[in-house]
Design a protein around this motif. Structure first.
Motif, PDB file in Angstrom:
ATOM      1  N   MET A   1      15.220  28.892  28.939  1.00 55.59           N
ATOM      2  CA  MET A   1      16.373  29.166  29.769  1.00 55.59           C
ATOM      3  C   MET A   1      17.512  28.251  29.333  1.00 55.59           C
ATOM      4  N   SER A   2      18.652  28.840  29.030  1.00 61.97           N
ATOM      5  CA  SER A   2      19.780  28.045  28.556  1.00 61.97           C
ATOM      6  C   SER A   2      20.591  27.511  29.731  1.00 61.97           C
ATOM      7  N   SER A   3      21.227  26.379  29.478  1.00 61.13           N
ATOM      8  CA  SER A   3      22.047  25.789  30.533  1.00 61.13           C
ATOM      9  C   SER A   3      23.391  26.509  30.585  1.00 61.13           C
ATOM     10  N   PRO A   4      24.009  26.554  31.741  1.00 62.60           N
ATOM     11  CA  PRO A   4      25.305  27.250  31.859  1.00 62.60           C
ATOM     12  C   PRO A   4      26.372  26.527  31.051  1.00 62.60           C
ATOM     13  N   GLU A   5      27.337  27.305  30.586  1.00 63.07           N
ATOM     14  CA  GLU A   5      28.458  26.753  29.828  1.00 63.07           C
ATOM     15  C   GLU A   5      29.263  25.818  30.732  1.00 63.07           C
ATOM     16  N   PRO A   6      29.676  24.672  30.203  1.00 71.03           N
ATOM     17  CA  PRO A   6      30.500  23.780  31.030  1.00 71.03           C
ATOM     18  C   PRO A   6      31.868  24.406  31.283  1.00 71.03           C
ATOM     19  N   ALA A   7      32.400  24.143  32.455  1.00 68.19           N
ATOM     20  CA  ALA A   7      33.720  24.669  32.804  1.00 68.19           C
ATOM     21  C   ALA A   7      34.786  23.929  32.004  1.00 68.19           C
ATOM     22  N   LEU A   8      35.791  24.664  31.578  1.00 70.94           N
ATOM     23  CA  LEU A   8      36.899  24.039  30.869  1.00 70.94           C
ATOM     24  C   LEU A   8      37.738  23.234  31.849  1.00 70.94           C
ATOM     25  N   VAL A   9      38.100  22.055  31.457  1.00 69.47           N
ATOM     26  CA  VAL A   9      38.911  21.182  32.296  1.00 69.47           C
ATOM     27  C   VAL A   9      40.284  21.066  31.653  1.00 69.47           C
ATOM     28  N   THR A  10      41.290  21.444  32.398  1.00 67.86           N
ATOM     29  CA  THR A  10      42.660  21.338  31.902  1.00 67.86           C
ATOM     30  C   THR A  10      43.167  19.933  32.195  1.00 67.86           C
ATOM     31  N   PRO A  11      43.637  19.232  31.165  1.00 76.10           N
ATOM     32  CA  PRO A  11      44.157  17.885  31.426  1.00 76.10           C
ATOM     33  C   PRO A  11      45.409  17.956  32.289  1.00 76.10           C
ATOM     34  N   PRO A  12      45.646  16.925  33.075  1.00 73.61           N
ATOM     35  CA  PRO A  12      46.843  16.948  33.933  1.00 73.61           C
ATOM     36  C   PRO A  12      48.117  16.894  33.098  1.00 73.61           C
ATOM     37  N   LEU A  13      49.144  17.559  33.592  1.00 73.95           N
ATOM     38  CA  LEU A  13      50.444  17.540  32.921  1.00 73.95           C
ATOM     39  C   LEU A  13      51.105  16.181  33.112  1.00 73.95           C
ATOM     40  N   PRO A  14      51.935  15.766  32.173  1.00 75.19           N
ATOM     41  CA  PRO A  14      52.704  14.531  32.379  1.00 75.19           C
ATOM     42  C   PRO A  14      53.552  14.641  33.647  1.00 75.19           C
ATOM     43  N   GLY A  15      53.791  13.507  34.283  1.00 73.49           N
ATOM     44  CA  GLY A  15      54.514  13.482  35.555  1.00 73.49           C
ATOM     45  C   GLY A  15      55.867  14.159  35.509  1.00 73.49           C
ATOM     46  N   ALA A  16      56.643  13.895  34.461  1.00 77.24           N
ATOM     47  CA  ALA A  16      57.982  14.494  34.369  1.00 77.24           C
ATOM     48  C   ALA A  16      57.901  16.014  34.304  1.00 77.24           C
ATOM     49  N   LEU A  17      56.897  16.523  33.615  1.00 73.85           N
ATOM     50  CA  LEU A  17      56.735  17.974  33.509  1.00 73.85           C
ATOM     51  C   LEU A  17      56.320  18.571  34.846  1.00 73.85           C
ATOM     52  N   ARG A  18      55.455  17.862  35.577  1.00 73.02           N
ATOM     53  CA  ARG A  18      55.058  18.338  36.913  1.00 73.02           C
ATOM     54  C   ARG A  18      56.264  18.385  37.845  1.00 73.02           C
ATOM     55  N   VAL A  19      57.118  17.354  37.768  1.00 70.49           N
ATOM     56  CA  VAL A  19      58.320  17.309  38.617  1.00 70.49           C
ATOM     57  C   VAL A  19      59.270  18.445  38.242  1.00 70.49           C
ATOM     58  N   LEU A  20      59.493  18.644  36.938  1.00 72.13           N
ATOM     59  CA  LEU A  20      60.371  19.724  36.474  1.00 72.13           C
ATOM     60  C   LEU A  20      59.878  21.078  36.968  1.00 72.13           C
ATOM     61  N   ASN A  21      58.588  21.340  36.783  1.00 67.69           N
ATOM     62  CA  ASN A  21      58.029  22.627  37.203  1.00 67.69           C
ATOM     63  C   ASN A  21      58.086  22.803  38.715  1.00 67.69           C
ATOM     64  N   ALA A  22      57.810  21.737  39.467  1.00 66.48           N
ATOM     65  CA  ALA A  22      57.846  21.833  40.935  1.00 66.48           C
ATOM     66  C   ALA A  22      59.268  22.085  41.423  1.00 66.48           C
TER      67      ALA A  22
END
Length: 138
Positions: A1-22
């Motif tokens: 029995m194979s183990s499930p594939e690990p979930a992809l983790v998206t790294p957090p965006l830089p703070g300035a980019l988060r502020v711009l997008n928000a």
């Protein structure tokens, strides 16, 4: 029995980019367009940058309109995503204007025969551009 594939983790965006997008998202919800993806504005900018205005085949306008509708309705672009898309679209329209102009001023280009085309493909940052430039010297 194979183990499930690990979930992809998206790294957090830089703070300035988060502020711009928000901030951009908030303004957009209020009806204030921060980065417009408008065909007329994109074409005007490309024309201003190149000094050219003939895109050639009229079907380009319909294709551009459909692409922009897809970005607006399906892509869920952030403000930064819209900035990148706008930059890429203007650059693509610049190229289209230059190619159309080159074909109009040098119609003999299309009369040439390409016997054995060479395609250079590869992932980004793997040397494909320098290989192209090297081969173009011949």
């Amino acid at each position: 029995m194979s183990s499930p594939e690990p979930a992809l983790v998206t790294p957090p965006l830089p703070g300035a980019l988060r502020v711009l997008n928000a901030a951009g998202g908030a303004l957009r919800r209020l009806g204030v367009p921060i980065v417009r993806l408008d065909a007329a504005a994109l074409l005007a900018e490309a024309s201003r940058r190149t000094g050219l205005d003939d895109l050639g085949d009229a079907r380009v306008h319909d294709a551009l309109r459909r692409l922009l509708a897809s970005f607006e309705d399906e892509a869920a672009l952030t403000v930064f995503g819209r900035i990148l898309v706008r930059r890429d679209l203007v650059r693509t329209l610049d190229n289209r204007l230059h190619i159309t102009n080159a074909l109009r001023t040098h119609p003999d280009i299309e009369a040439g025969t390409i016997r054995a085309p060479l395609f250079i493909v590869g992932l980004p940052r793997t040397g494909t551009s320098i290989l192209h430039e090297l081969l173009a010297q011949d």
